[in-house]
Scaffold this active site. Structure first.
Site, PDB file in Angstrom:
ATOM      1  N   SER A 191      41.323  -6.040   7.588  1.00  0.00           N
ATOM      2  CA  SER A 191      42.244  -6.513   6.555  1.00  0.00           C
ATOM      3  C   SER A 191      43.587  -6.920   7.134  1.00  0.00           C
ATOM      4  O   SER A 191      44.355  -7.625   6.483  1.00  0.00           O
ATOM      5  CB  SER A 191      42.462  -5.414   5.520  1.00  0.00           C
ATOM      6  OG  SER A 191      43.149  -4.319   6.119  1.00  0.00           O
ATOM      7  N   CYS A 202      51.010  -3.442   2.627  1.00  0.00           N
ATOM      8  CA  CYS A 202      51.469  -3.551   1.244  1.00  0.00           C
ATOM      9  C   CYS A 202      50.509  -4.367   0.375  1.00  0.00           C
ATOM     10  O   CYS A 202      49.927  -5.359   0.823  1.00  0.00           O
ATOM     11  CB  CYS A 202      52.858  -4.201   1.237  1.00  0.00           C
ATOM     12  SG  CYS A 202      53.620  -4.296  -0.401  1.00  0.00           S
ATOM     13  N   ALA A 219      40.735   1.131  13.931  1.00  0.00           N
ATOM     14  CA  ALA A 219      39.280   1.165  14.141  1.00  0.00           C
ATOM     15  C   ALA A 219      38.866   0.160  15.211  1.00  0.00           C
ATOM     16  O   ALA A 219      38.086   0.479  16.121  1.00  0.00           O
ATOM     17  CB  ALA A 219      38.556   0.874  12.832  1.00  0.00           C
ATOM     18  N   ASP A 243      44.288   0.881   9.059  1.00  0.00           N
ATOM     19  CA  ASP A 243      42.998   1.523   9.276  1.00  0.00           C
ATOM     20  C   ASP A 243      42.046   0.661  10.100  1.00  0.00           C
ATOM     21  O   ASP A 243      41.476   1.114  11.095  1.00  0.00           O
ATOM     22  CB  ASP A 243      42.361   1.880   7.928  1.00  0.00           C
ATOM     23  CG  ASP A 243      43.310   2.634   7.023  1.00  0.00           C
ATOM     24  OD1 ASP A 243      44.091   3.458   7.541  1.00  0.00           O
ATOM     25  OD2 ASP A 243      43.282   2.391   5.795  1.00  0.00           O
ATOM     26  N   SER A 244      41.848  -0.575   9.681  1.00  0.00           N
ATOM     27  CA  SER A 244      40.908  -1.440  10.398  1.00  0.00           C
ATOM     28  C   SER A 244      41.442  -1.820  11.769  1.00  0.00           C
ATOM     29  O   SER A 244      40.668  -2.036  12.711  1.00  0.00           O
ATOM     30  CB  SER A 244      40.597  -2.695   9.579  1.00  0.00           C
ATOM     31  OG  SER A 244      41.767  -3.435   9.282  1.00  0.00           O
ATOM     32  N   THR A 245      42.765  -1.892  11.929  1.00  0.00           N
ATOM     33  CA  THR A 245      43.347  -2.219  13.229  1.00  0.00           C
ATOM     34  C   THR A 245      43.127  -1.083  14.218  1.00  0.00           C
ATOM     35  O   THR A 245      42.760  -1.310  15.379  1.00  0.00           O
ATOM     36  CB  THR A 245      44.854  -2.521  13.084  1.00  0.00           C
ATOM     37  OG1 THR A 245      45.014  -3.628  12.193  1.00  0.00           O
ATOM     38  CG2 THR A 245      45.471  -2.861  14.431  1.00  0.00           C
ATOM     39  N   CYS A 268       0.855  -1.189   0.000  1.00  0.00           N
ATOM     40  CA  CYS A 268       0.000   0.000   0.000  1.00  0.00           C
ATOM     41  C   CYS A 268       0.884   1.229   0.000  1.00  0.00           C
ATOM     42  O   CYS A 268       2.096   1.146   0.155  1.00  0.00           O
ATOM     43  CB  CYS A 268      -0.886   0.052   1.243  1.00  0.00           C
ATOM     44  SG  CYS A 268      -2.052  -1.302   1.436  1.00  0.00           S
TER      45      CYS A 268
END
Length: 462
Positions: free
Chosen positions: A248, A428, A256, A252-254, A2
């Site tokens: 990864s 890398c 975070a 960055d992710s570490t 609807c």
């Protein structure tokens, strides 16, 4: 299913223009419902004017006008697409939404699976066999007209819903209650009216028209008044602080993940092995990082990106771009992997829903958004907005970007400050014994440490 629509008239003297616009909304809303439509207008004294018809609004335009007048305060309407499970062969006017109770008028988009149970449990009398018809007597019997109580009552309703509800005792307001069914609100400054509908495109009058369109939050009850007051109540209880971090093994992710741990989250790392050149080195790094942080690690092995192809990041995919300064390799997405972050986030979302995580997080950051579209904060923000529509009912998973607003030098600085295991990370694109020192990520990493006056704890070939 609807389309639900509504309007609050802030200046009833403009009722004719508001009605004309509302009729346009109803005709556009045929896209979500062509079996029947209905309009119920509540006047300032709580009295009702209504119009209902089978078929499309565009085929019965005479039914769209003449419902508003100079005393109209709020209006609720519905365009219905009749579900297979609710099919009524011989429909009468009593089977057409919006449904009216003694006090409340209700328009509903969705399906109520336990309407008969509610009817029996509370000894309700409804006027139609349509599932939604149970809601007005349910509310008449149990609701006090506050958004808090409505949020509590809706815990008893099983199914999908976006409700727009008018209160005859208080015809100066409308209530919107929704789980994953959408509702948009628009304040029309020209017509001095607040409109509601199931899709923003039904409300849009063009880029230069003075109107603010806002999507109301899923899993909420919102009360909007003629004084332009808005009160919102969440339908869901507070989330747990369990976060699944896509990791990864890089900087960055570490950082975070470490930041979330410092903020009191229970963190689990999620790592993808997808046959990229640095797969073994990244896997070694993320295992060591998980041990250092004392967190769980989940791994996903996938051949999907071999099928996708088109990137030098994969084994056998060609040479990684390297230049003398490293700048060109860092500032352009030479190693672009089609839809990689979208796929990673989608898989993480599914795992988070199943395993009971309230959050997923990534190392998406401001620096890499200059080269990679799926590192842009907007990508994460839009995925977060989409996520309630990709999870099951009442299982919302939010998306976090702990370093989303940071440049690489700031990520390194933060990582050192919070004790992130930067010495264990692998940045890398290549999978040698040491960082190559020439690819884009190696260049960015070395520069970030240099700018901070720090010695990079990893070794480079050059």
């Amino acid at each position: 299913m609807c389309s639900v629509s509504g309007v609050i008239l802030l200046n009833p003297s403009r009722y004719k223009e508001v009605e004309e616009k509302f009729s346009r909304i109803m005709k556009l809303a045929e896209d979500r419902g062509r079996d029947s439509f209905g309009i119920v207008a509540i006047r300032e004294d709580g009295s009702i004017m209504s119009s209902r018809s089978l078929g499309r609004p565009s085929e019965h335009e005479e039914k769209l006008l003449g419902v508003f007048d100079e005393k109209t305060s709020v209006v609720v309407s519905n365009n219905r697409a009749e579900p297979t499970t609710e099919y009524v062969k011989l429909k009468e006017e009593k089977d057409i939404q919006p449904f009216e109770g003694e006090r409340f008028v209700v328009s509903h988009n969705g399906v109520i699976a336990n309407d008969k149970e509610l009817e029996i449990k509370y000894s309700l009398h409804r006027k139609s066999n349509i599932d939604t018809s149970v809601i007005p007597p349910f509310l008449d019997k149990l609701w006090d007209g506050t958004p808090e109580k409505l949020a509590d009552l809706l815990k008893e309703v099983r199914g999908s819903f976006a409700f727009i509800i008018a209160d005859k005792r208080h015809p100066d307001r409308l209530f919107v209650a929704q789980n994953f069914k959408p509702v948009y609100m628009a304040y029309d400054q020209t017509l001095e009216a607040i409109f509601f509908s199931s899709l923003d495109e039904f409300l849009d009058e063009g880029p230069f028209y003075p109107m603010n369109i806002r999507k109301l939050e899923p899993y909420s009850v919102v009360e909007v008044t003629k004084r332009k007051e808005i009160k919102e109540v969440k339908l869901q209880s507070e989330e747990n602080k369990r976060a699944l971090v896509i990791a990864s093994g890089g900087l960055d992710s570490t950082v975070a993940a470490t930041k979330l741990l410092k903020e009191g989250y229970e963190v689990t790392l999620l790592h993808f092995n997808y046959h990229h050149k640095a797969e073994e080195k990244e896997k070694e790094a993320v295992i060591n990082i998980a041990r250092f942080l004392n967190v769980d690690l989940m791994e996903v092995n996938t051949d999907l990106f071999r099928l996708v192809g088109g990137t030098t990041l994969l084994k056998g995919g060609g040479e990684i771009v390297k230049d003398r300064s490293g700048i060109e390799g860092a500032e352009f997405a030479h190693e672009w992997v089609p839809a990689r972050n979208l796929i990673f986030l989608s898989v993480a979302l599914a795992i988070a829903e199943t395993k009971g995580f309230s959050y997923i997080a990534t190392g998406i950051n401001l620096e890499e958004s200059g080269a990679y579209p799926d590192n842009e904060m907007e990508f994460n923000r839009l995925f977060d907005k989409m996520s309630p529509y990709a999870t099951g009912p009442n299982k919302t998973v939010r998306v976090l970007m702990p370093v989303g607003n940071l440049m690489k030098r700031e990520i390194v600085k933060l990582g050192v400050e919070i004790g992130a295991p930067l010495h264990l990370t692998w940045s890398c694109y290549e999978g040698g014994d040491k960082h190559c020192g020439k690819c884009g990520p190696c260049f960015m990493r070395k520069e970030a440490f240099r700018i901070n006056g720090l010695v990079d704890p990893v070794q480079y070939e050059s």
